[in-house]
Design a protein around this motif. Structure first.
Motif, PDB file in Angstrom:
ATOM      1  N   ARG A 158     -31.752  55.510  51.667  1.00 44.84           N
ATOM      2  CA  ARG A 158     -32.799  55.005  50.747  1.00 44.84           C
ATOM      3  C   ARG A 158     -33.427  53.775  51.367  1.00 44.84           C
ATOM      4  N   LYS A 159     -34.732  53.806  51.448  1.00 39.49           N
ATOM      5  CA  LYS A 159     -35.459  52.711  52.074  1.00 39.49           C
ATOM      6  C   LYS A 159     -35.708  51.607  51.063  1.00 39.49           C
ATOM      7  N   LYS A 160     -35.561  50.376  51.534  1.00 39.10           N
ATOM      8  CA  LYS A 160     -35.909  49.249  50.671  1.00 39.10           C
ATOM      9  C   LYS A 160     -36.420  48.118  51.544  1.00 39.10           C
ATOM     10  N   ALA A 161     -37.257  47.297  50.949  1.00 45.26           N
ATOM     11  CA  ALA A 161     -37.848  46.182  51.682  1.00 45.26           C
ATOM     12  C   ALA A 161     -37.311  44.844  51.208  1.00 45.26           C
ATOM     13  N   ARG A 162     -36.848  44.819  49.954  1.00 42.77           N
ATOM     14  CA  ARG A 162     -36.401  43.561  49.370  1.00 42.77           C
ATOM     15  C   ARG A 162     -34.892  43.557  49.189  1.00 42.77           C
ATOM     16  N   GLU A 163     -34.328  42.377  49.015  1.00 39.13           N
ATOM     17  CA  GLU A 163     -32.890  42.240  48.804  1.00 39.13           C
ATOM     18  C   GLU A 163     -32.488  42.960  47.524  1.00 39.13           C
ATOM     19  N   SER A 164     -31.395  43.740  47.587  1.00 32.32           N
ATOM     20  CA  SER A 164     -30.874  44.347  46.370  1.00 32.32           C
ATOM     21  C   SER A 164     -30.114  43.293  45.587  1.00 32.32           C
ATOM     22  N   MET A 165     -29.910  43.583  44.304  1.00 32.19           N
ATOM     23  CA  MET A 165     -29.304  42.589  43.440  1.00 32.19           C
ATOM     24  C   MET A 165     -28.190  43.264  42.642  1.00 32.19           C
ATOM     25  N   PRO A 166     -26.964  43.354  43.182  1.00 28.52           N
ATOM     26  CA  PRO A 166     -25.892  44.062  42.500  1.00 28.52           C
ATOM     27  C   PRO A 166     -25.679  43.560  41.080  1.00 28.52           C
ATOM     28  N   LEU A 167     -25.810  42.263  40.864  1.00 29.05           N
ATOM     29  CA  LEU A 167     -25.708  41.697  39.519  1.00 29.05           C
ATOM     30  C   LEU A 167     -26.778  40.628  39.373  1.00 29.05           C
ATOM     31  N   PRO A 168     -27.610  40.717  38.335  1.00 33.19           N
ATOM     32  CA  PRO A 168     -28.670  39.737  38.171  1.00 33.19           C
ATOM     33  C   PRO A 168     -28.118  38.320  38.092  1.00 33.19           C
ATOM     34  N   PHE A 169     -28.633  37.433  38.920  1.00 32.53           N
ATOM     35  CA  PHE A 169     -28.279  36.015  38.925  1.00 32.53           C
ATOM     36  C   PHE A 169     -26.813  35.760  39.275  1.00 32.53           C
ATOM     37  N   ALA A 170     -26.072  36.772  39.741  1.00 28.12           N
ATOM     38  CA  ALA A 170     -24.648  36.592  40.001  1.00 28.12           C
ATOM     39  C   ALA A 170     -24.409  36.110  41.425  1.00 28.12           C
ATOM     40  N   LYS A 171     -23.243  35.465  41.622  1.00 29.05           N
ATOM     41  CA  LYS A 171     -22.811  35.027  42.943  1.00 29.05           C
ATOM     42  C   LYS A 171     -21.406  35.564  43.184  1.00 29.05           C
ATOM     43  N   PRO A 172     -21.005  35.765  44.458  1.00 30.18           N
ATOM     44  CA  PRO A 172     -19.642  36.228  44.732  1.00 30.18           C
ATOM     45  C   PRO A 172     -18.619  35.243  44.181  1.00 30.18           C
ATOM     46  N   CYS A 173     -17.479  35.760  43.763  1.00 29.77           N
ATOM     47  CA  CYS A 173     -16.409  34.937  43.217  1.00 29.77           C
ATOM     48  C   CYS A 173     -15.920  33.940  44.278  1.00 29.77           C
ATOM     49  N   GLY A 174     -15.797  32.679  43.890  1.00 30.26           N
ATOM     50  CA  GLY A 174     -15.341  31.651  44.814  1.00 30.26           C
ATOM     51  C   GLY A 174     -13.886  31.803  45.199  1.00 30.26           C
ATOM     52  N   GLY A 187     -30.338  51.640  52.444  1.00 35.16           N
ATOM     53  CA  GLY A 187     -29.518  51.943  53.618  1.00 35.16           C
ATOM     54  C   GLY A 187     -28.794  53.266  53.479  1.00 35.16           C
ATOM     55  N   ILE A 188     -27.612  53.348  54.104  1.00 31.60           N
ATOM     56  CA  ILE A 188     -26.813  54.577  54.102  1.00 31.60           C
ATOM     57  C   ILE A 188     -25.998  54.641  52.807  1.00 31.60           C
ATOM     58  N   ILE A 189     -26.002  55.799  52.175  1.00 25.29           N
ATOM     59  CA  ILE A 189     -25.259  56.009  50.926  1.00 25.29           C
ATOM     60  C   ILE A 189     -24.402  57.264  51.099  1.00 25.29           C
ATOM     61  N   ILE A 190     -23.101  57.132  50.836  1.00 20.84           N
ATOM     62  CA  ILE A 190     -22.170  58.262  50.926  1.00 20.84           C
ATOM     63  C   ILE A 190     -21.600  58.514  49.537  1.00 20.84           C
ATOM     64  N   VAL A 191     -21.734  59.759  49.063  1.00 21.83           N
ATOM     65  CA  VAL A 191     -21.226  60.114  47.731  1.00 21.83           C
ATOM     66  C   VAL A 191     -20.065  61.082  47.886  1.00 21.83           C
ATOM     67  N   ASP A 192     -18.927  60.670  47.325  1.00 21.60           N
ATOM     68  CA  ASP A 192     -17.729  61.516  47.348  1.00 21.60           C
ATOM     69  C   ASP A 192     -17.633  62.242  46.018  1.00 21.60           C
ATOM     70  N   PHE A 193     -18.303  63.399  45.941  1.00 21.69           N
ATOM     71  CA  PHE A 193     -18.214  64.216  44.734  1.00 21.69           C
ATOM     72  C   PHE A 193     -16.843  64.883  44.678  1.00 21.69           C
ATOM     73  N   ILE A 194     -16.516  65.409  43.529  1.00 24.92           N
ATOM     74  CA  ILE A 194     -15.276  66.170  43.407  1.00 24.92           C
ATOM     75  C   ILE A 194     -15.408  67.429  44.269  1.00 24.92           C
ATOM     76  N   ASP A 195     -14.362  67.741  45.039  1.00 24.41           N
ATOM     77  CA  ASP A 195     -14.417  68.851  45.996  1.00 24.41           C
ATOM     78  C   ASP A 195     -14.800  70.159  45.314  1.00 24.41           C
ATOM     79  N   MET A 196     -15.740  70.862  45.934  1.00 20.62           N
ATOM     80  CA  MET A 196     -16.193  72.165  45.432  1.00 20.62           C
ATOM     81  C   MET A 196     -15.878  73.227  46.472  1.00 20.62           C
ATOM     82  N   GLU A 197     -15.323  74.340  46.024  1.00 23.48           N
ATOM     83  CA  GLU A 197     -14.938  75.394  46.958  1.00 23.48           C
ATOM     84  C   GLU A 197     -16.116  76.269  47.362  1.00 23.48           C
ATOM     85  N   ARG A 198     -17.082  76.433  46.470  1.00 23.54           N
ATOM     86  CA  ARG A 198     -18.179  77.366  46.729  1.00 23.54           C
ATOM     87  C   ARG A 198     -19.381  76.631  47.333  1.00 23.54           C
ATOM     88  N   GLU A 199     -19.916  77.211  48.402  1.00 27.52           N
ATOM     89  CA  GLU A 199     -21.090  76.642  49.063  1.00 27.52           C
ATOM     90  C   GLU A 199     -22.285  76.616  48.114  1.00 27.52           C
TER      91      GLU A 199
END
Length: 413
Positions: free
Chosen positions: A384-400, A336-348
């Motif tokens: 970034r294109k993907k077809a399958r579910e991403s897995m932020p943590l292998p075998f993990a579930k959100p905290c109850g 999907g959509i990815i936004i990266v906040d790099f450290i600000d750079m003054e020079r193009e």
């Protein structure tokens, strides 16, 4: 050197791809939850929605599949009408058609399907109705690209389409022809099944995780595969010898008492590689936050002091981070959509260098990844294109307790 480390346990297969000693990709497949991406079905249209320019198709899964109008039109853009027709002109309720799954069912949504069929082989992707030849962008030499395109045009017939993959580079025409003939036969089997079976029906299922990754990622001439299942090791050797005749694949059956992932240091890399906050040895830190709409990545200098010039220090910090972020995207399989906040750079000029470093680093990614550019707020935008579910943590579930929010609300009283 690259190593593919495969752990087989009960109903699960876990694969870790190691590049230069570091974990680059990780995937898990449960036999009970085998992916349907790439599978081809004979389905029946159950609803046509002109307002959405889409239809719902019963393919035999729990949820009806979603078919968008663009995926019904001819796969070659030059053969599509200049003005997009209504979906109701193309499909009717009760109509039977062959479709291929391009995205997994997720949450309450059904699978997304297409009529733009593609069958991946070792050296090409075969598209029976696409009517064009393309060559992988990773093949850079103009002369070789022209040679392969010419071979594709020579071999294809009728409306066949071919995308020639990187593995075909410098290979003779017979190598490419044999793959094409195999895929043609596969498509013929699919269409014959479609002729005989009533909808909904499964016509073709893509390979399982192990064979799929070997087909798409494994270089039988250079890479090494280590696997802790003797039957799977023998099956893999047989598959590789059939796919690439004349080679002796580097497949090792691991049988030591120490668990495979522990012996190769993968367990430790999984713990650090899937953390929300990742610290590089140079002192740079990267923080990843995922939402339903997008992924936000923040870069900090932390302990990195660099040289005497602040601008150069910031540039070097961002260059280090860009290469690591490209690895994280692959490892987490972020889409999907990815936004990266790099450290600000003054020079193009520095911003151009960072974007170029990111583009170079994502060349290793099998998933289509695109650097859109810098926003007005100096954030780097990517997709970034993907077809399958991403897995932020292998075998993990959100905290109850916090529901995955990262904090616990105080109790009242």
């Amino acid at each position: 050197m690259r190593q593919m480390i495969v752990h087989c346990e009960h109903e699960n297969i876990q694969m870790a791809l190691i590049e230069d000693g570091r974990l680059a990709e990780f995937a898990v497949e449960r036999n009970s939850e085998q992916s349907v991406v790439g599978s081809i079905y004979k389905g029946k249209v159950v609803n046509v929605l002109p307002g959405m320019q889409a239809a719902f198709v019963d393919i035999g899964l729990k949820k009806n599949a979603f078919l968008y109008v663009d995926d019904v039109l001819h796969p070659h853009l030059e053969k599509q009408p200049k003005q997009k027709p209504s979906i109701s002109q193309l499909l009717t309720v009760g109509q039977e058609l062959i479709v291929q799954v391009m995205k997994e069912p997720r949450g309450g949504k059904g699978a997304r399907v297409t009529t733009h069929f593609s069958l991946p082989g070792r050296c090409m992707v075969y598209m029976p109705t696409a009517d064009y030849v393309a060559v992988s962008k990773k093949i850079e030499r103009d002369a070789e690209r022209s040679r392969l395109k010419g071979i594709g045009e020579q071999l294809r017939t009728g409306e066949e389409g071919i995308i020639i993959r990187t593995v075909s580079e410098d290979e003779p025409i017979d190598f490419i022809r044999s793959d094409l003939e195999f895929l043609r036969e596969e498509w013929a089997r699919i269409t014959e099944k479609a002729r005989k079976l009533q909808a909904p029906a499964l016509l073709h299922r893509d390979l399982g995780l192990l064979q799929r990754l070997i087909r798409d990622s494994f270089d039988p001439y250079e890479d090494e595969l280590v696997i802790d299942s003797l039957p799977k090791a023998e099956e893999t050797i047989s598959y590789l010898k059939d796919s690439v005749p004349g080679i002796e694949p580097k497949v090792i059956h691991y049988s030591e008492s120490v668990p495979l992932f522990q012996a190769y240091g993968i367990d430790d890399q999984l713990k650090t590689g899937f953390a929300r906050k990742i610290a590089l040895p140079e002192g740079v830190t990267i923080v990843i936050d995922q939402t339903e709409a997008m992924t936000i990545i923040d870069v900090n200098t932390a302990k990195y002091i660099g040289g005497d010039n602040l601008g150069e220090t910031i540039l070097q910090t961002n260059l280090l981070a860009a290469r690591e972020i490209a690895r994280i995207l692959r490892l987490w399989d972020i889409g999907g959509i990815i936004i990266v906040d790099f450290i600000d750079m003054e020079r193009e000029e520095h911003r151009h260098q960072v974007a170029a470093a990111m583009e170079e680093a994502i060349r290793k990614d099998r998933s289509k990844t695109f650097v859109v550019g810098w926003t007005k707020l100096d954030l780097l935008e990517m997709t970034r294109k993907k077809a399958r579910e991403s897995m932020p943590l292998p075998f993990a579930k959100p905290c109850g307790a916090c529901g995955g929010r990262g904090f616990v609300l105080p109790s009242g009283g």
